[in-house]
Design a protein around this motif. Structure first.
Motif, short mmCIF file in Angstrom:
data_model
loop_
_atom_site.label_atom_id
_atom_site.label_comp_id
_atom_site.label_asym_id
_atom_site.label_seq_id
_atom_site.Cartn_x
_atom_site.Cartn_y
_atom_site.Cartn_z
N HIS A 203 0.88 -1.00 0.14
CA HIS A 203 -0.02 0.01 -0.11
C HIS A 203 0.78 1.08 -0.14
CE1 HIS A 203 -3.10 -2.70 1.53
NE2 HIS A 203 -4.01 -1.91 0.85
N ASP A 204 2.20 1.05 0.10
CA ASP A 204 3.07 2.21 0.27
C ASP A 204 3.82 2.72 -1.12
OD1 ASP A 204 5.07 3.94 1.09
OD2 ASP A 204 5.59 2.73 3.00
N ALA A 205 3.59 3.73 -1.46
CA ALA A 205 4.27 4.38 -2.67
C ALA A 205 5.63 4.37 -2.81
CB ALA A 205 3.90 5.87 -2.88
N ARG A 206 6.38 4.32 -1.40
CA ARG A 206 7.61 4.48 -1.28
C ARG A 206 8.30 3.01 -1.46
NH1 ARG A 206 7.81 6.83 4.86
NH2 ARG A 206 6.07 5.27 4.57
N VAL A 207 7.49 1.98 -1.12
CA VAL A 207 7.78 0.89 -1.44
C VAL A 207 7.73 0.19 -2.76
CG1 VAL A 207 7.31 -1.68 -0.98
CG2 VAL A 207 7.31 -0.26 0.91
N ALA A 208 6.67 0.58 -3.40
CA ALA A 208 6.39 0.40 -4.76
C ALA A 208 7.40 1.17 -5.80
CB ALA A 208 4.96 0.95 -5.26
N ALA A 209 8.08 2.21 -5.38
CA ALA A 209 9.24 3.14 -6.11
C ALA A 209 10.36 2.31 -6.54
CB ALA A 209 9.17 4.22 -5.40
N ALA A 210 10.48 1.12 -5.57
CA ALA A 210 11.62 0.41 -6.03
C ALA A 210 11.47 -0.59 -7.16
CB ALA A 210 11.97 -0.42 -4.72
N ALA A 211 10.29 -0.78 -7.51
CA ALA A 211 9.83 -1.46 -8.75
C ALA A 211 9.88 -0.97 -9.99
CB ALA A 211 8.52 -1.95 -8.50
N GLU A 212 9.98 -1.41 -11.07
CA GLU A 212 10.19 -0.70 -12.53
C GLU A 212 8.85 -0.80 -13.00
OE1 GLU A 212 11.83 -4.11 -15.37
OE2 GLU A 212 12.77 -4.39 -13.38
N ARG A 213 7.86 -1.84 -12.55
CA ARG A 213 6.54 -1.89 -13.01
C ARG A 213 5.51 -1.92 -11.77
NH1 ARG A 213 5.19 -7.55 -16.13
NH2 ARG A 213 3.02 -7.14 -16.58
N ILE A 214 4.38 -1.22 -11.78
CA ILE A 214 3.46 -1.23 -10.67
C ILE A 214 2.13 -1.38 -11.43
CG2 ILE A 214 2.43 0.17 -9.07
CD1 ILE A 214 5.71 1.51 -10.07
N LEU A 215 1.66 -2.70 -10.76
CA LEU A 215 0.03 -2.92 -11.29
C LEU A 215 -0.80 -2.55 -10.44
CD1 LEU A 215 0.83 -6.69 -12.34
CD2 LEU A 215 1.06 -4.62 -13.63
N PHE A 216 -1.99 -1.94 -10.73
CA PHE A 216 -2.99 -1.39 -9.82
C PHE A 216 -4.37 -2.16 -10.09
CE2 PHE A 216 -0.11 2.07 -10.92
CZ PHE A 216 0.09 2.92 -9.59
N MET A 217 -4.71 -2.65 -8.93
CA MET A 217 -6.03 -3.54 -9.35
C MET A 217 -7.13 -2.87 -8.35
SD MET A 217 -4.35 -7.44 -8.31
CE MET A 217 -5.96 -8.14 -9.06
N SER A 218 -8.31 -3.25 -9.03
CA SER A 218 -9.61 -2.85 -8.22
C SER A 218 -10.70 -3.86 -8.63
CB SER A 218 -9.97 -1.41 -8.77
OG SER A 218 -11.11 -1.11 -8.01
N ASP A 219 -11.39 -4.29 -7.59
CA ASP A 219 -12.51 -5.41 -8.01
C ASP A 219 -12.12 -6.66 -8.71
OD1 ASP A 219 -14.37 -3.46 -6.93
OD2 ASP A 219 -14.80 -2.58 -8.55
N GLY A 220 -10.75 -6.98 -8.26
CA GLY A 220 -10.43 -8.35 -8.99
C GLY A 220 -9.71 -8.07 -10.24
N LYS A 221 -9.63 -6.96 -10.68
CA LYS A 221 -9.03 -6.64 -12.15
C LYS A 221 -7.85 -5.85 -11.82
CE LYS A 221 -13.43 -6.98 -14.50
NZ LYS A 221 -14.47 -6.32 -15.33
#
Length: 252
Positions: A203-221
């Motif tokens: 849930h943390d944008a600072r953690v996600a910033a370590a990644a090269e690709r971020i997937l965002f999910m909502s309602d199982g998609k």
């Protein structure tokens, strides 16, 4: 680029009858060798369910999960357990360590189950990984005698012991203070730079910033995705701003 894990129109339900809920709704994705992926979304969006499905820790209702070209639904329980033990590492939000074992023995436990013939070599490898993670001096301590961050690093050491192709992490920094979280993320980044694929739910944008690709999910998609070029790796502030803007856009 070599594909490690592929999900094809994955569907997963929880509950029965009128209380049946679709946790994953025809999710498709692929994870390539050496990728670092973060998965974000509101609670109940299917993030952890996706990780459990891709790692073989939980079954699916339809679709396919392929690991290096093998449909894991066709594997026997023994074959699936062997795949998870040798090719896949998993790090939970709360480390699943046994109270009656010290830190070193907790790290060694899964390897002992699979190979009792090479105990000395496996133990030496575990000690090297612990040294790299900064917890070498803790090997004889009980799990009640170390901090939460140290326990999480022990969990990562255990996940690394088999030399996996990919490590999944379900909110691995969620229970940690900022200093411990930073130490854990530095270890994940180091692992990834050496070629191991990493996929984390956060849930943390600072953690996600370590990644090269971020997937965002909502309602199982998977509803959106951000990719960062390698040249963006050092500009954490700009990455965090873009991730935060996307979170606000899709109401995370």
């Amino acid at each position: 680029m070599k594909q490690i894990v592929t999900g094809e129109t994955i569907v997963k339900y929880f509950g029965k009858g009128g209380e049946r809920v679709k946790a994953l709704d025809k999710v498709s994705l692929q994870i390539n060798e050496g990728e670092f992926i973060a998965v974000m979304g509101p609670s109940g969006s299917g993030k952890s369910t996706l990780l459990f499905a891709l790692s073989g820790l939980d079954g699916i209702d339809s679709g396919k999960v392929m690991f290096e070209g093998r449909d894991i639904s066709l594997l026997s329980e023994h074959e699936l357990a062997d795949l998870r033990r040798t090719k896949i590492g998993f790090v939970f939000q709360q480390p699943t360590l046994l109270k009656n074992l010290n830190i070193l023995d907790n790290i060694l436990l899964p390897a002992w189950r699979g190979n009792r013939k090479n105990t000395l070599q496996i133990t030496e490898k575990a000690r090297k990984i612990m040294k790299r993670a900064g917890i070498a001096e803790l090997e004889k301590r009980d799990i009640t005698q170390v901090s939460g961050g140290q326990l999480q690093r022990a969990g990562i050491c255990r996940a690394l012991l088999s030399g996996p192709e990919i490590i999944f992490g379900d909110e691995p920094t969620g229970a940690l203070n900022s200093t411990s979280a930073q130490e854990v993320m530095s270890l994940f980044s180091e692992i990834n730079r050496e070629g191991t694929a990493v996929m984390l739910v956060t849930h943390d944008a600072r953690v996600a910033a370590a990644a090269e690709r971020i997937l965002f999910m909502s309602d199982g998609k998977i509803v959106s995705e951000i990719r960062f070029p390698q040249s963006a790796g050092r500009d954490a502030g700009n990455k965090i701003r873009k991730i935060t803007a996307k979170m606000q856009e899709i109401d995370i």
